[in-house]
Design a protein around this motif. Structure first.
Motif, PDB file in Angstrom:
ATOM      1  N   UNK A 178       0.855  -1.184   0.000  1.00  5.12           N
ATOM      2  CA  UNK A 178       0.000   0.000   0.000  1.00  5.12           C
ATOM      3  C   UNK A 178       0.895   1.240   0.000  1.00  5.12           C
ATOM      4  N   UNK A 179       0.443   2.308  -0.642  1.00  2.00           N
ATOM      5  CA  UNK A 179       1.182   3.575  -0.582  1.00  2.00           C
ATOM      6  C   UNK A 179       1.199   4.049   0.870  1.00  2.00           C
ATOM      7  N   UNK A 180       2.290   4.646   1.287  1.00  6.35           N
ATOM      8  CA  UNK A 180       2.412   5.120   2.667  1.00  6.35           C
ATOM      9  C   UNK A 180       1.288   6.092   3.011  1.00  6.35           C
ATOM     10  N   UNK A 181       0.845   6.856   2.036  1.00  9.06           N
ATOM     11  CA  UNK A 181      -0.221   7.827   2.292  1.00  9.06           C
ATOM     12  C   UNK A 181      -1.550   7.162   2.653  1.00  9.06           C
TER      13      UNK A 181
ATOM     14  N   UNK B  75       4.677   8.901  -1.063  1.00  9.26           N
ATOM     15  CA  UNK B  75       4.648   8.152  -2.321  1.00  9.26           C
ATOM     16  C   UNK B  75       5.317   6.792  -2.242  1.00  9.26           C
ATOM     17  N   UNK B  76       6.017   6.499  -1.140  1.00  8.72           N
ATOM     18  CA  UNK B  76       6.668   5.194  -0.990  1.00  8.72           C
ATOM     19  C   UNK B  76       5.610   4.108  -0.818  1.00  8.72           C
ATOM     20  N   UNK B  77       5.990   2.910  -1.195  1.00  2.00           N
ATOM     21  CA  UNK B  77       5.104   1.759  -0.999  1.00  2.00           C
ATOM     22  C   UNK B  77       5.577   1.029   0.251  1.00  2.00           C
ATOM     23  N   UNK B  78       4.627   0.645   1.093  1.00  3.52           N
ATOM     24  CA  UNK B  78       4.971  -0.064   2.331  1.00  3.52           C
ATOM     25  C   UNK B  78       4.156  -1.345   2.443  1.00  3.52           C
TER      26      UNK B  78
ATOM     27  N   UNK C 157       9.937   5.337  -3.519  1.00  2.00           N
ATOM     28  CA  UNK C 157       9.503   5.740  -4.853  1.00  2.00           C
ATOM     29  C   UNK C 157      10.699   5.948  -5.764  1.00  2.00           C
ATOM     30  N   UNK C 158      11.766   6.550  -5.229  1.00  2.00           N
ATOM     31  CA  UNK C 158      12.969   6.782  -6.042  1.00  2.00           C
ATOM     32  C   UNK C 158      13.569   5.447  -6.483  1.00  2.00           C
TER      33      UNK C 158
END
Length: 148
Positions: A8-11, A57-60, A87-88
């Protein structure tokens, strides 16, 4: 028991934690306890995200064991696992995958060319063998005529 969010996206982790917890613990504890426990876990995870430098935007992927006792949910924070896919790094991975796919395509094309060449060589080899057999037959035929 274990809560696992999947990727899931961190957001969006907080909503996912709440939904998964309702799916697992619904009917076993009162809804207000699920909301309370999800809020407690989400605050803890948020603090960890800050420590880890996780961006929206990172995925966790989060997993944490818990127990249900006396109508309440108790988290085992020592067993909390947070996997972060930046994300990078995702962009770098996407570029690397593009390069791999391009190389695989080039390899497939080279194999196809070599297969075509191999087929041509087989055909040429068969043609050469046929000519050799014909020459042998003619040579043998000459001997026999001469011997007559």
């Amino acid at each position: 028991m274990r809560l696992s969010t999947g990727f899931v996206r961190a957001s969006g982790y907080a909503r996912k934690v709440r939904r998964v917890l309702f799916a697992i613990a619904g009917g076993k504890v009162p809804p207000q306890e699920i909301v309370r426990a999800a809020g407690e876990l989400n605050r803890f995870i948020f603090e960890r995200f800050q420590e880890m430098g996780v961006e929206k935007g990172d995925v966790v992927r989060i997993s944490v064991p818990f127990a249900i006792s006396e109508g309440g949910i108790r988290w085992d924070y020592d067993g909390l696992k947070i996997e972060v896919y930046r994300k990078s790094e995702e962009e770098k991975l996407a570029k690397a995958m593009e390069e791999v796919e391009e190389r695989e395509k080039a390899l497939e094309e080279a194999i196809a060319e070599l297969s075509t060449l191999a087929q041509k060589l087989r055909e040429l080899s068969e043609e050469i063998e046929e000519k050799i057999e014909r020459i042998k037959a003619e040579h043998t035929g000459l001997k026999l005529r001469f011997e007559e």
